[in-house]
Design an enzyme around this catalytic site. Structure first.
Site, PDB file in Angstrom:
ATOM      1  N   GLU A 107       0.809  -1.216   0.000  1.00  0.00           N
ATOM      2  CA  GLU A 107       0.000   0.000   0.000  1.00  0.00           C
ATOM      3  C   GLU A 107       0.847   1.272   0.000  1.00  0.00           C
ATOM      4  O   GLU A 107       0.334   2.366  -0.280  1.00  0.00           O
ATOM      5  CB  GLU A 107      -0.928   0.009   1.223  1.00  0.00           C
ATOM      6  CG  GLU A 107      -2.027  -1.040   1.202  1.00  0.00           C
ATOM      7  CD  GLU A 107      -3.105  -0.747   0.178  1.00  0.00           C
ATOM      8  OE1 GLU A 107      -3.126   0.371  -0.376  1.00  0.00           O
ATOM      9  OE2 GLU A 107      -3.925  -1.643  -0.097  1.00  0.00           O
ATOM     10  N   GLU A 118       7.711 -22.065   7.537  1.00  0.00           N
ATOM     11  CA  GLU A 118       8.069 -21.205   8.666  1.00  0.00           C
ATOM     12  C   GLU A 118       9.097 -21.852   9.598  1.00  0.00           C
ATOM     13  O   GLU A 118       9.619 -21.190  10.497  1.00  0.00           O
ATOM     14  CB  GLU A 118       6.825 -20.835   9.471  1.00  0.00           C
ATOM     15  CG  GLU A 118       6.200 -21.968  10.256  1.00  0.00           C
ATOM     16  CD  GLU A 118       5.046 -21.469  11.117  1.00  0.00           C
ATOM     17  OE1 GLU A 118       5.085 -21.733  12.322  1.00  0.00           O
ATOM     18  OE2 GLU A 118       4.116 -20.825  10.585  1.00  0.00           O
TER      19      GLU A 118
END
Length: 271
Positions: free
Chosen positions: A81, A112
């Site tokens: 953004e 992960e």
């Protein structure tokens, strides 16, 4: 003192399957209302980290978020953004997720758990001590994130973290840790809920405060936003009209000619 994952502790609510929709929504909302208060307690930690980020970016450095699962996706969301909102280059703020871009939509098994991969992912971006890396993990125990920050520390790269458990391994690894203690989730262990909301709020603060300090906002307006759709063009036209008192047609002409609200206003005032 033993490390306790409050994010994994049992919910304050039970027998969720017996609740009506109205009860479910009301109780989730009650839990959500505690998140901003938890963030408020972490404001001094957030300030310390932002004060490290701003001078690095002023000197040409970049900001990186690394995370897995929900945390990684939230980091990517915030990073993505920044260019349209503040008109900055696409590589100024970067989101990296364990498992690569395919993990944005689908979980990548055991991604992960790799303690070495985050550094390899960062190295593809030519990471250096001019940059800042923030590790995001609700639990504060994600090996991918901790391993990445450890390597950053070894290479004199400023590190921060955002987690939702007190005194986690991640907090002990980061130079500038942020801990937002939101407590147990409505659905036990579902850290996409309050913990995810807390992480989003903190990232909003970090990126927005940083961009304002970098001069990407004037007054309270996004004067460098990208004109990527009609809505933003209309917003830009109104901002120019309000700033220098010209007609809509004149403002539109300036905006399209100069490409941003800032440049349009400066061109008008300096003609």
């Amino acid at each position: 003192m033993a490390f306790i994952k409050t994010t994994e502790q049992s919910s304050a609510f039970d027998h969720l399957e017996t609740m009506s929709v109205a009860e479910l929504l009301s109780n989730i909302n009650k839990e959500d209302q505690t998140v901003p208060l938890a963030v408020e307690k972490a404001l001094p930690q957030i300030e310390l980290l932002v004060n490290q980020i701003v001078p690095k970016l002023q000197k040409g450095g970049r900001l990186f978020y690394i995370g897995a699962g929900t945390s990684g996706r939230i980091g990517i969301l915030d990073a993505s953004e920044c260019p349209p909102t503040f008109g900055v280059p696409f590589d100024l703020v970067n989101g990296i997720i364990a498992g690569g871009d395919s993990a944005i939509r689908r979980a990548v098994e055991r991604a992960e758990d790799d303690t070495n991969q985050a550094w390899l992912d960062l190295d593809r971006h030519d990471i250096s001590d001019e940059d800042v890396v923030i590790g995001i993990a609700a639990s504060g125990t994600t090996p991918y994130v901790i391993g990445g920050l450890q390597k950053c520390n070894e290479n004199n790269i400023i590190t921060g973290s955002i987690s939702c458990n007190a005194d986690s391994p991640l907090s002990r690894t980061a130079q500038f840790p942020i801990e937002v203690i939101v407590g147990p989730e409505f659905v036990t262990g579902s850290s996409r809920m309050k913990a995810g909301t807390a992480q989003k709020l903190v990232l909003n603060m970090i990126s927005t405060a940083t961009m304002i300090r970098l001069g990407k906002v004037k007054g309270n307006k996004m004067v460098d936003m990208q004109l990527s759709n009609d809505k933003l063009v209309r917003r830009g036209i109104k901002m120019i009209m309000d700033e220098i008192g010209i007609t809509s047609a004149e403002a539109k002409g300036l905006l399209l000619q100069h490409g941003s609200v800032r440049n349009a206003v400066n061109a008008f005032l300096n003609k």
